[in-house]
Design a protein around this motif. Structure first.
Motif, short mmCIF file in Angstrom:
data_model
loop_
_atom_site.label_atom_id
_atom_site.label_comp_id
_atom_site.label_asym_id
_atom_site.label_seq_id
_atom_site.Cartn_x
_atom_site.Cartn_y
_atom_site.Cartn_z
N ASN A 24 0.84 -1.19 0.00
CA ASN A 24 0.00 0.00 0.00
C ASN A 24 0.88 1.24 0.00
O ASN A 24 1.76 1.40 0.85
CB ASN A 24 -0.90 0.03 1.24
N ARG A 25 0.62 2.11 -0.95
CA ARG A 25 1.36 3.38 -1.03
C ARG A 25 0.60 4.41 -0.20
O ARG A 25 -0.49 4.84 -0.57
CB ARG A 25 1.45 3.81 -2.49
N ILE A 52 6.12 6.24 0.11
CA ILE A 52 6.34 5.19 1.10
C ILE A 52 5.28 4.10 0.89
O ILE A 52 4.08 4.40 0.79
CB ILE A 52 6.23 5.74 2.53
N THR A 54 3.91 0.29 2.33
CA THR A 54 3.95 -0.69 3.42
C THR A 54 3.24 -1.95 2.98
O THR A 54 2.17 -1.90 2.36
CB THR A 54 3.29 -0.13 4.69
N CYS A 55 3.82 -3.09 3.33
CA CYS A 55 3.19 -4.37 3.01
C CYS A 55 2.20 -4.73 4.12
O CYS A 55 2.61 -4.82 5.28
CB CYS A 55 4.25 -5.47 2.90
N PRO A 56 0.93 -4.94 3.78
CA PRO A 56 -0.05 -5.30 4.82
C PRO A 56 0.13 -6.70 5.36
O PRO A 56 -0.41 -7.03 6.41
CB PRO A 56 -1.40 -5.16 4.09
N ARG A 59 4.54 -6.23 6.81
CA ARG A 59 4.94 -4.92 7.34
C ARG A 59 6.23 -4.37 6.75
O ARG A 59 6.74 -3.37 7.24
CB ARG A 59 5.08 -4.93 8.86
N TYR A 60 6.76 -5.01 5.73
CA TYR A 60 7.96 -4.48 5.11
C TYR A 60 7.65 -3.10 4.54
O TYR A 60 6.56 -2.85 4.05
CB TYR A 60 8.43 -5.42 3.99
N VAL A 61 8.62 -2.20 4.61
CA VAL A 61 8.43 -0.82 4.16
C VAL A 61 9.43 -0.51 3.05
O VAL A 61 10.61 -0.84 3.16
CB VAL A 61 8.62 0.18 5.31
N MET B 69 11.05 -1.11 11.65
CA MET B 69 10.23 -1.42 10.48
C MET B 69 8.98 -2.19 10.87
O MET B 69 7.89 -1.94 10.34
CB MET B 69 11.03 -2.21 9.46
N GLU B 184 -1.67 0.08 5.99
CA GLU B 184 -1.90 -1.17 5.27
C GLU B 184 -2.98 -1.08 4.23
O GLU B 184 -2.96 -1.83 3.25
CB GLU B 184 -2.23 -2.28 6.28
#
Lengths: 68, 189
Positions: A24-25, A52, A54-56, A59-61, B69, B184
């Protein structure tokens, strides 16, 4: 007749390199650690405009520069 | 919305020998650990492999970056030194950026005197903003810290401080949940 085509725009949503989920941007942020040329957008703020993601799932950014 | 527990590390923001803030950090960590749906860990910046040979990204600490993170929010335990926050804390915080964006932060100020680290907290707010962290409107204030804990590091007026830190923690948890949902699932158009 020219057959040149414009380069494809970068994908709006990134795939997480860790788990493969769609990220998700959620933010655009000036990163002052990145040097920019004077003519670039937001150069006056002293850094590069980045997005930025984030992976839902895990949680990787990721941070990706927005090129003007 | 993700159902996994929130991860909210407590960062002890001083490397000073004999620091009283360590007892504050342990108290806050224990309180967070008692909350359902919350996981926490005390991070002592003294134990981080920090380099003074560079600043910012050049001094990045891989283990700390990885922790940040996966965190949903942060508690900073910040003693007030000379009306400001410790330089060591700033140095460590500056090693990351993307790891902080749209995450909540609550600050606990600590002072030897009567003001509870209020000046250090106020000084830190613009830094939080620039790092992309979202501050909550509750602070933790631990004034006269030399008189707050017994010889074993247990807080003396447990009931009063628990009531106060619980307000702080519940607001932080609320903000952490909302921002996790945003990170998310809410795209920036």
């Amino acid at each position: 007749m020219s057959t040149a085509t414009s380069p494809a725009p970068p994908p709006a949503r990134l795939t997480c390199p860790m788990c493969g989920a769609v990220m998700n941007r959620h933010a655009e942020k000036i990163d002052t650690r990145i040097a920019v040329d004077a003519g670039e957008d937001f150069a006056l703020l002293g850094g590069a405009l980045c997005e930025i993601h984030t992976c839902p799932a895990c949680r990787y950014v990721m941070e990706r520069r927005i090129w003007s | 919305m993700s159902e996994s527990p929130l991860f909210i590390p407590v960062i002890l923001g001083t490397v000073r020998q004999g620091r009283a803030s360590e007892n504050v950090a342990k108290f806050v960590t224990a309180h967070l650990a008692s909350m359902p749906g919350v996981e926490t860990r005390l991070v002592d910046i003294r134990e981080l492999a920090t380099s003074l040979a560079d600043e910012g990204e050049g001094a990045k600490i891989p283990a700390f970056a990885e922790l940040c993170m996966v965190a949903d929010a942060f508690v900073l335990v910040v003693p007030e030194y000379n009306h400001g926050y410790p330089g060591a804390l700033k140095h460590v915080l500056d090693t990351n950026l993307k790891e902080y964006i749209h995450k909540a932060v609550g600050i606990c100020g600590v002072s030897a005197g009567p003001w509870g680290g209020t000046r250090a907290i106020q000084d830190l707010l613009p830094v939080m903003r620039e790092l992309g962290l979202v501050t909550i409107f509750w602070d933790g204030n631990f004034a006269n810290v030399g008189k707050l804990f017994d010889a074993d590091g247990k807080i003396l007026d447990h009931a009063t401080h628990t009531r106060r830190i619980d307000k702080f923690a519940r607001e932080l948890v609320w903000m952490a949940k909302v921002l996790r949902h945003g990170r998310e699932t809410v795209p920036m158009e």
